[in-house]
Write a protein that holds these residues in place. Structure first.
Motif, PDB file in Angstrom:
ATOM      1  N   VAL A  49       0.800  -1.233   0.000  1.00 37.00           N
ATOM      2  CA  VAL A  49       0.000   0.000   0.000  1.00 37.00           C
ATOM      3  C   VAL A  49       0.830   1.279   0.000  1.00 37.00           C
ATOM      4  O   VAL A  49       0.305   2.345  -0.293  1.00 37.00           O
ATOM      5  CB  VAL A  49      -0.984   0.018   1.192  1.00 37.00           C
ATOM      6  CG1 VAL A  49      -2.015  -1.082   1.043  1.00 37.00           C
ATOM      7  CG2 VAL A  49      -0.258  -0.098   2.510  1.00 37.00           C
ATOM      8  N   VAL A  50       2.113   1.191   0.335  1.00 38.46           N
ATOM      9  CA  VAL A  50       2.957   2.387   0.380  1.00 38.46           C
ATOM     10  C   VAL A  50       3.789   2.470  -0.899  1.00 38.46           C
ATOM     11  O   VAL A  50       4.630   1.602  -1.147  1.00 38.46           O
ATOM     12  CB  VAL A  50       3.889   2.361   1.618  1.00 38.46           C
ATOM     13  CG1 VAL A  50       4.843   3.529   1.601  1.00 38.46           C
ATOM     14  CG2 VAL A  50       3.076   2.359   2.899  1.00 38.46           C
ATOM     15  N   PRO A  51       3.537   3.498  -1.705  1.00 35.06           N
ATOM     16  CA  PRO A  51       4.320   3.634  -2.941  1.00 35.06           C
ATOM     17  C   PRO A  51       5.809   3.824  -2.633  1.00 35.06           C
ATOM     18  O   PRO A  51       6.176   4.526  -1.700  1.00 35.06           O
ATOM     19  CB  PRO A  51       3.746   4.898  -3.595  1.00 35.06           C
ATOM     20  CG  PRO A  51       2.486   5.203  -2.875  1.00 35.06           C
ATOM     21  CD  PRO A  51       2.576   4.561  -1.534  1.00 35.06           C
ATOM     22  N   GLY A  52       6.628   3.175  -3.406  1.00 32.23           N
ATOM     23  CA  GLY A  52       8.074   3.316  -3.238  1.00 32.23           C
ATOM     24  C   GLY A  52       8.692   2.280  -2.316  1.00 32.23           C
ATOM     25  O   GLY A  52       9.898   2.070  -2.350  1.00 32.23           O
ATOM     26  N   LEU A  53       7.892   1.639  -1.474  1.00 32.34           N
ATOM     27  CA  LEU A  53       8.413   0.593  -0.593  1.00 32.34           C
ATOM     28  C   LEU A  53       8.219  -0.739  -1.310  1.00 32.34           C
ATOM     29  O   LEU A  53       7.090  -1.119  -1.628  1.00 32.34           O
ATOM     30  CB  LEU A  53       7.682   0.591   0.753  1.00 32.34           C
ATOM     31  CG  LEU A  53       8.192  -0.398   1.793  1.00 32.34           C
ATOM     32  CD1 LEU A  53       9.617  -0.033   2.221  1.00 32.34           C
ATOM     33  CD2 LEU A  53       7.284  -0.412   3.009  1.00 32.34           C
ATOM     34  N   PRO A  54       9.302  -1.452  -1.585  1.00 29.45           N
ATOM     35  CA  PRO A  54       9.163  -2.693  -2.354  1.00 29.45           C
ATOM     36  C   PRO A  54       8.461  -3.784  -1.553  1.00 29.45           C
ATOM     37  O   PRO A  54       8.577  -3.853  -0.341  1.00 29.45           O
ATOM     38  CB  PRO A  54      10.604  -3.081  -2.667  1.00 29.45           C
ATOM     39  CG  PRO A  54      11.400  -2.467  -1.565  1.00 29.45           C
ATOM     40  CD  PRO A  54      10.680  -1.197  -1.181  1.00 29.45           C
TER      41      PRO A  54
END
Length: 122
Positions: A26-31
């Motif tokens: 759900v968090v953009p940028g966190l793989p």
């Protein structure tokens, strides 16, 4: 007793990395997938049921299996990772950051991108 502590440590590692992978959904940028790879690896040492569940997962199981068998990264994931690294590097120039960080981070990310693109696709 040491065996029990070892299993507990592997399970805690699996839970922590699984939680980070879920946050990454759900968090953009966190793989997501690297954390799931790590969760499966920890699970293989202390929680075989979790490892089996991850390997059988309908969305991520195939990616984990391809990584384990061939060290393969899907082309779509390579493009996504490269785009996020470029965006991160570019954003350093929009926010106050030390000059050393503005130089070092893009250099490290270029090395990571080169490594990613050297992996087989599938």
């Amino acid at each position: 007793m040491i065996r029990g502590l070892s299993i507990l440590a592997w399970r805690l590692g699996a839970l922590l990395t699984l939680a980070l992978g879920l946050v990454g959904i759900v968090v953009p940028g966190l793989p997501t997938v690297p954390f799931l790879l790590l969760a499966a690896w920890c699970g293989s040492r202390g929680w075989p049921r979790l490892e089996s569940w991850l390997l059988a997962h309908p969305r991520y199981g195939e990616t984990i299996q391809h990584w384990r068998e061939h060290r393969a990264i899907p082309r779509k994931a390579k493009w996504a990772a490269t785009a996020m690294m470029a965006l991160s590097s570019a954003s350093l120039w929009l926010w106050p950051a030390p000059t050393a960080l503005r130089i070092a981070l893009p250099a490290v990310l270029v090395c990571v991108a080169c490594w990613i693109w050297q992996r087989p696709d599938r």
